[in-house]
Design an enzyme around this catalytic site. Structure first.
Site, short mmCIF file in Angstrom:
data_model
loop_
_atom_site.label_atom_id
_atom_site.label_comp_id
_atom_site.label_asym_id
_atom_site.label_seq_id
_atom_site.Cartn_x
_atom_site.Cartn_y
_atom_site.Cartn_z
N GLY A 45 1.30 16.23 -2.96
CA GLY A 45 0.76 15.07 -2.29
C GLY A 45 1.77 13.94 -1.98
O GLY A 45 2.59 13.86 -2.59
N GLN A 50 5.34 6.21 0.56
CA GLN A 50 6.61 6.88 -0.15
C GLN A 50 7.69 7.26 1.12
O GLN A 50 8.57 7.70 0.65
CB GLN A 50 6.19 8.04 -0.92
CG GLN A 50 5.28 7.60 -2.01
CD GLN A 50 4.77 8.81 -2.77
OE1 GLN A 50 3.86 9.51 -2.44
NE2 GLN A 50 5.66 9.50 -3.51
N CYS A 98 5.64 12.19 -10.03
CA CYS A 98 5.68 11.34 -8.51
C CYS A 98 6.95 11.61 -7.81
O CYS A 98 7.90 11.45 -8.64
CB CYS A 98 5.35 10.16 -8.60
SG CYS A 98 5.25 9.03 -7.31
N LEU A 99 7.05 11.96 -6.69
CA LEU A 99 8.16 12.25 -5.85
C LEU A 99 9.15 10.93 -5.86
O LEU A 99 10.43 11.03 -5.77
CB LEU A 99 8.13 12.60 -4.55
CG LEU A 99 7.44 14.05 -4.37
CD1 LEU A 99 7.21 14.31 -2.80
CD2 LEU A 99 7.96 15.08 -5.18
N HIS A 140 -4.27 9.56 -7.35
CA HIS A 140 -2.68 9.11 -7.40
C HIS A 140 -2.19 8.57 -6.24
O HIS A 140 -1.60 7.55 -6.26
CB HIS A 140 -2.24 10.50 -7.98
CG HIS A 140 -0.42 10.28 -8.10
ND1 HIS A 140 0.10 10.48 -9.16
CD2 HIS A 140 0.31 9.90 -6.99
CE1 HIS A 140 1.39 10.44 -8.90
NE2 HIS A 140 1.72 9.95 -7.71
N GLU A 141 -2.42 9.43 -4.96
CA GLU A 141 -2.27 9.09 -3.78
C GLU A 141 -2.86 7.66 -3.32
O GLU A 141 -1.97 6.85 -2.81
CB GLU A 141 -2.35 10.04 -2.73
CG GLU A 141 -1.69 11.50 -3.20
CD GLU A 141 -0.17 11.36 -3.56
OE1 GLU A 141 0.50 10.52 -2.89
OE2 GLU A 141 0.34 12.09 -4.26
N HIS A 144 -0.97 4.60 -4.51
CA HIS A 144 0.28 4.32 -3.80
C HIS A 144 -0.10 3.61 -2.66
O HIS A 144 0.55 2.47 -2.38
CB HIS A 144 0.75 5.52 -3.17
CG HIS A 144 1.47 6.27 -4.16
ND1 HIS A 144 2.89 5.84 -4.55
CD2 HIS A 144 1.95 7.66 -4.56
CE1 HIS A 144 3.31 6.79 -5.41
NE2 HIS A 144 2.85 7.72 -5.55
#
Ligand code: NI
Length: 191
Positions: A45, A50, A98-99, A140-141, A144
């Site tokens: 995701g 991000q 997380c990236l 989670h997304e 963000h």
């Protein structure tokens, strides 16, 4: 085009992202580039903040989780302006990553069933219920888009233990396999 991924500590990750409409410039290209960036970085995701775009846009491809979570098989979706209508059920924990926070994984509690209203990539509105791993990825997304990172959803003790590692990431000390961008360096003002 592959975007650099914004690292922990960058102010864009703390902002509440703005809604977009169908006239957002080059939207289809942005979506395609976000998928490309996510696949390159081996994520499931990615939220627009991000890639340094403070807009309410999420891309997901949960397929890599299909072995343990059948609901993830073939699940690929774009969510624009998602609104969390409800979150239900008994919280369950999962070791999230997380990236934007490379090298860290922590258990996060989330509810297993959500109802979300969103626009797809063609600006068609949907209201859907998602379960299990799909719900978790969207939660989670969606965080963000609200300026929240998963490391803020762990216990105070865990936060304390993560402090140095997070500080290192913010300073650009990571071994991520993909390109990242970091917060501008803060210089102390001379007296
Ligand atoms: Ni993330």
């Amino acid at each position: 085009m592959i975007y650099p991924v914004v690292a922990y500590g960058h102010p864009v990750l703390k902002k509440v992202a703005k809604e977009i409409d169908k006239d957002y410039p080059d939207l289809q290209k942005v979506i395609a580039d976000m998928f490309e960036t996510m696949y390159e970085a081996v994520g499931v995701g990615l939220a627009a903040p991000q890639v340094n775009l403070s807009i309410r846009l999420i891309v997901i491809d949960a397929d890599p989780y299909k072995t343990d979570y059948p609901e993830a098989e073939g699940f690929k979706k774009v969510l624009i302006n998602p609104v969390m209508l409800s979150e239900e059920g008994d919280e369950w924990e999962f070791n999230e990553a997380c990236l934007s926070v490379p090298g860290i994984a922590e258990f996060v509690m989330r509810k297993p069933k959500i109802t979300v209203k969103y626009m797809d990539e063609n600006f068609v509105e949907h209201t859907e219920v998602f379960d299990g791993m799909i719900a978790r990825i969207i939660q989670h997304e969606h965080d963000h888009l609200e300026g929240i990172l998963f490391v803020e959803r762990v216990s105070n003790l865990k936060k304390l233990l993560l402090k140095n590692k997070l500080g290192d990431i913010a300073k650009g000390e990571t071994n991520a396999s993909y390109k990242m961008i970091f917060a501008p360096v803060k210089r102390k003002r001379k007296k």
